[in-house]
Design an enzyme around this catalytic site. Structure first.
Site, PDB file in Angstrom:
ATOM      1  N   ARG A  65       0.810  -1.216   0.000  1.00  0.00           N
ATOM      2  CA  ARG A  65       0.000   0.000   0.000  1.00  0.00           C
ATOM      3  C   ARG A  65       0.843   1.265   0.000  1.00  0.00           C
ATOM      4  O   ARG A  65       0.677   2.142  -0.839  1.00  0.00           O
ATOM      5  CB  ARG A  65      -0.878  -0.024   1.249  1.00  0.00           C
ATOM      6  CG  ARG A  65      -2.088   0.820   1.166  1.00  0.00           C
ATOM      7  CD  ARG A  65      -3.072   0.433   2.235  1.00  0.00           C
ATOM      8  NE  ARG A  65      -3.179  -0.978   2.387  1.00  0.00           N
ATOM      9  CZ  ARG A  65      -3.993  -1.859   1.857  1.00  0.00           C
ATOM     10  NH1 ARG A  65      -4.733  -1.570   1.269  1.00  0.00           N
ATOM     11  NH2 ARG A  65      -4.064  -3.112   1.949  1.00  0.00           N
ATOM     12  N   THR A  66       1.741   1.370   0.951  1.00  0.00           N
ATOM     13  CA  THR A  66       2.496   2.619   1.087  1.00  0.00           C
ATOM     14  C   THR A  66       3.406   2.842  -0.121  1.00  0.00           C
ATOM     15  O   THR A  66       3.460   3.933  -0.686  1.00  0.00           O
ATOM     16  CB  THR A  66       3.317   2.601   2.388  1.00  0.00           C
ATOM     17  OG1 THR A  66       2.428   2.355   3.471  1.00  0.00           O
ATOM     18  CG2 THR A  66       4.019   3.913   2.605  1.00  0.00           C
ATOM     19  N   LYS A  93      23.986  -9.286   0.276  1.00  0.00           N
ATOM     20  CA  LYS A  93      25.346  -9.711  -0.062  1.00  0.00           C
ATOM     21  C   LYS A  93      26.404  -8.861   0.612  1.00  0.00           C
ATOM     22  O   LYS A  93      27.582  -8.968   0.302  1.00  0.00           O
ATOM     23  CB  LYS A  93      25.529  -9.708  -1.584  1.00  0.00           C
ATOM     24  CG  LYS A  93      24.722 -10.824  -2.239  1.00  0.00           C
ATOM     25  CD  LYS A  93      24.837 -10.775  -3.755  1.00  0.00           C
ATOM     26  CE  LYS A  93      23.797 -11.692  -4.404  1.00  0.00           C
ATOM     27  NZ  LYS A  93      23.273 -11.140  -5.648  1.00  0.00           N
ATOM     28  N   ARG A 114      11.526   2.784   3.743  1.00  0.00           N
ATOM     29  CA  ARG A 114      10.944   1.970   4.823  1.00  0.00           C
ATOM     30  C   ARG A 114      11.996   0.968   5.274  1.00  0.00           C
ATOM     31  O   ARG A 114      12.722   0.400   4.444  1.00  0.00           O
ATOM     32  CB  ARG A 114       9.704   1.236   4.348  1.00  0.00           C
ATOM     33  CG  ARG A 114       9.253   0.212   5.386  1.00  0.00           C
ATOM     34  CD  ARG A 114       7.917  -0.366   5.103  1.00  0.00           C
ATOM     35  NE  ARG A 114       6.887   0.639   5.300  1.00  0.00           N
ATOM     36  CZ  ARG A 114       5.581   0.336   5.319  1.00  0.00           C
ATOM     37  NH1 ARG A 114       5.178  -0.896   5.133  1.00  0.00           N
ATOM     38  NH2 ARG A 114       4.697   1.289   5.508  1.00  0.00           N
ATOM     39  N   HIS A 142       5.776   6.536  11.430  1.00  0.00           N
ATOM     40  CA  HIS A 142       5.235   6.395  10.080  1.00  0.00           C
ATOM     41  C   HIS A 142       4.478   7.700   9.810  1.00  0.00           C
ATOM     42  O   HIS A 142       3.256   7.717   9.720  1.00  0.00           O
ATOM     43  CB  HIS A 142       4.303   5.178  10.022  1.00  0.00           C
ATOM     44  CG  HIS A 142       3.910   4.764   8.638  1.00  0.00           C
ATOM     45  ND1 HIS A 142       4.270   5.468   7.510  1.00  0.00           N
ATOM     46  CD2 HIS A 142       3.160   3.720   8.197  1.00  0.00           C
ATOM     47  CE1 HIS A 142       3.767   4.864   6.433  1.00  0.00           C
ATOM     48  NE2 HIS A 142       3.096   3.809   6.831  1.00  0.00           N
TER      49      HIS A 142
END
Ligand code: ZN
Lengths: 316, 156
Positions: A65-66, A93, A114, A142
């Site tokens: 969604r975000t 890695k 995020r 958030h």
């Protein structure tokens, strides 16, 4: 603290709701209005406000969604979007987070991030020359969700001040709850009530920040009692990925739920919000109710993020 | 007499008195380990003190420490007095006042905090949260530390 905050948006990082004044929120919401549905919105969107700009989305944690709402907002304004998310495996890695961020910084005009670690966005903003927008870091912040939540409340209730707020669910690990509570410290909410299983109460750190800003919250274990006086009910899912103990998770699973019966006991003009995705705490049988506001809430994600990007990039 | 055990007066430098017993090594650490940089250092541990029962005293010859270094001591020796010595005389006394921001001094205990991330060139940062009682909050994850935590979270 609040006295030192600036109101403007151009070039600034978005790390926490606490970095913003009520005036900054209002500037954002005025701009969001212009991007919300309607003929005028379409005209504005066509104008390619962000043509030539590159928006980087870097999601080190799954999100649909975000991430999509940021991509959609950028695309509607004519920006190009580069997305690191599919490349995250290369990070495993051994490249450091700071090296990855430095690379993104050199490729883009703004970075939407995020990350599962608290403080990742602040750290990124120390590394990057371009603005960093926190799209969720750990269980802490958030801010853009809090902004679209406030916008939803303004649109559907006409005001943020003086309303009674009820937060239900996993209040310990939910960054949307702490972010909205932090944002509400900039307003004059009525009663703020928290209803959660005891193990999922607000973190002491979060509570202490609220106390510092003079916001009082009260706990009410009995959901039948707490729904009665609420104007806004904010429900969150159990944050499975942040609960360290999976035995504990199984115990908590299904421990709270907003039922049809509870919804009937609410005020006639009460609205129910949820940051989505939902699990069993919010049954789909509630969707038809006029009180169910969560789909409209999700829909405001794009216009609010369009406004946010244009304000930060200095074109709104 | 206990006095006889105490190290002789220094001509110039810094004497840190009223350090809580056994914390002299931490004081040296917060001063940037002057003993490893050639300074002459004298440490008295578990000396009798009317105020504290027992205390430590740290003397560093020829070293004058900044106000910021004095203030850093707040996390382990909040009641210390720092005496500046010239010509065998105390020419200045400074009380410890907590620093606004501590960088690279305390380790954040939260495993999910970005500052705990292995292999990342990130320095821990704490900001003064409350003065009484003394608490600091991690700038990255907001985790708060109080007096007992400072000892275990001190980065050596
Ligand atoms: Zn931390």
């Amino acid at each position: 603290m609040a006295g030192k905050l600036k109101n403007g948006w151009k070039g600034r990082d978005v790390i926490s709701s606490l970095d913003f004044t009520r005036e900054s929120f209002e500037l954002l919401f005025n701009a969001s209005e212009e991007f919300a549905e309607g003929a005028r919105a379409r005209a504005r969107a066509r104008s390619d406000l962000l043509r030539g700009k590159v928006v980087a989305t870097a999601f080190f944690e799954p999100s649909t969604r975000t991430r999509l709402s940021f991509s959609s907002a950028a695309a509607k304004l004519g920006a190009s979007v580069i997305d690191l998310s599919t490349e995250v495996s290369s990070l495993a890695k051994g490249e450091s987070f700071s090296d990855t961020l430095a690379m993104l910084d050199s490729y883009s005009d703004i970075i939407v991030l995020r990350h599962p670690s608290e403080g990742a966005a602040l750290y990124a903003s120390e590394i990057c020359k371009h603005p960093v927008v926190n799209a969720g870091d750990g269980s802490q912040h958030h801010p853009t969700q809090a902004m679209l939540d406030l916008f939803t409340i303004l649109r559907l209730k006409g005001r943020v001040d003086g309303l009674n707020y009820l937060f239900v669910g996993d209040l310990r690990y939910s960054r949307t709850v702490s972010s909205l509570l932090f944002a509400l410290t900039r307003y004059k909410p009525g009663r703020v009530t928290l209803t959660s299983p005891p193990a999922l109460g607000l973190k002491p750190e979060t509570r202490s920040v609220l106390v510092r800003y003079g916001m009082s919250v009260r706990e009410e274990q009995n959901i039948e009692r707490s729904v009665e006086s609420a104007d806004v009910i904010y429900v969150t899912r159990l944050q499975k990925e942040r609960i360290p103990d999976q035995v504990e998770y199984q115990k908590l699973k299904g421990s709270y739920r907003l039922t049809e019966g509870l919804l009937e006991a609410t005020k006639a003009d009460c609205i129910v919000m949820h940051p989505l995705p939902r699990t069993e705490e919010l049954p789909t049988s509630l969707d038809a109710s006029p009180k169910a506001a969560y789909m409209r809430q999700a829909g405001f994600g794009v216009p609010v993020r369009m406004a946010l990007l244009s304000l930060i990039l200095g074109v709104a | 007499m206990a006095k006889a055990m105490l190290v002789e007066k220094i001509e110039a430098g810094t004497v840190i008195d009223h350090v809580p017993a056994t914390r002299a090594p931490m004081v040296l650490r917060l001063l940037g380990d002057p003993e490893t940089r050639g300074y002459t250092v004298a440490v008295v541990m578990n000396a009798k003190s009317r105020r504290l029962g027992q205390k430590d005293i740290v003397k560093v010859e020829k070293l004058e420490i900044s106000k910021a270094q004095v203030d850093r001591l707040a996390v382990i020796a909040p009641d210390a007095t720092v005496n500046r010595i010239r010509n065998y005389r105390v020419v200045g006394k400074t009380k410890v006042e907590p620093e606004r921001r501590l960088t690279g001094i305390l380790r954040c205990p939260s495993p999910t905090c970005i500052s705990s991330r292995a292999g990342e060139p990130v320095k821990s940062k704490f900001e003064l949260y409350t003065e009484k009682p003394l608490t600091y909050a991690c700038v990255y994850c907001s985790r708060q530390l109080s007096a007992n935590d400072f000892l275990t979270q001190l980065i050596w």
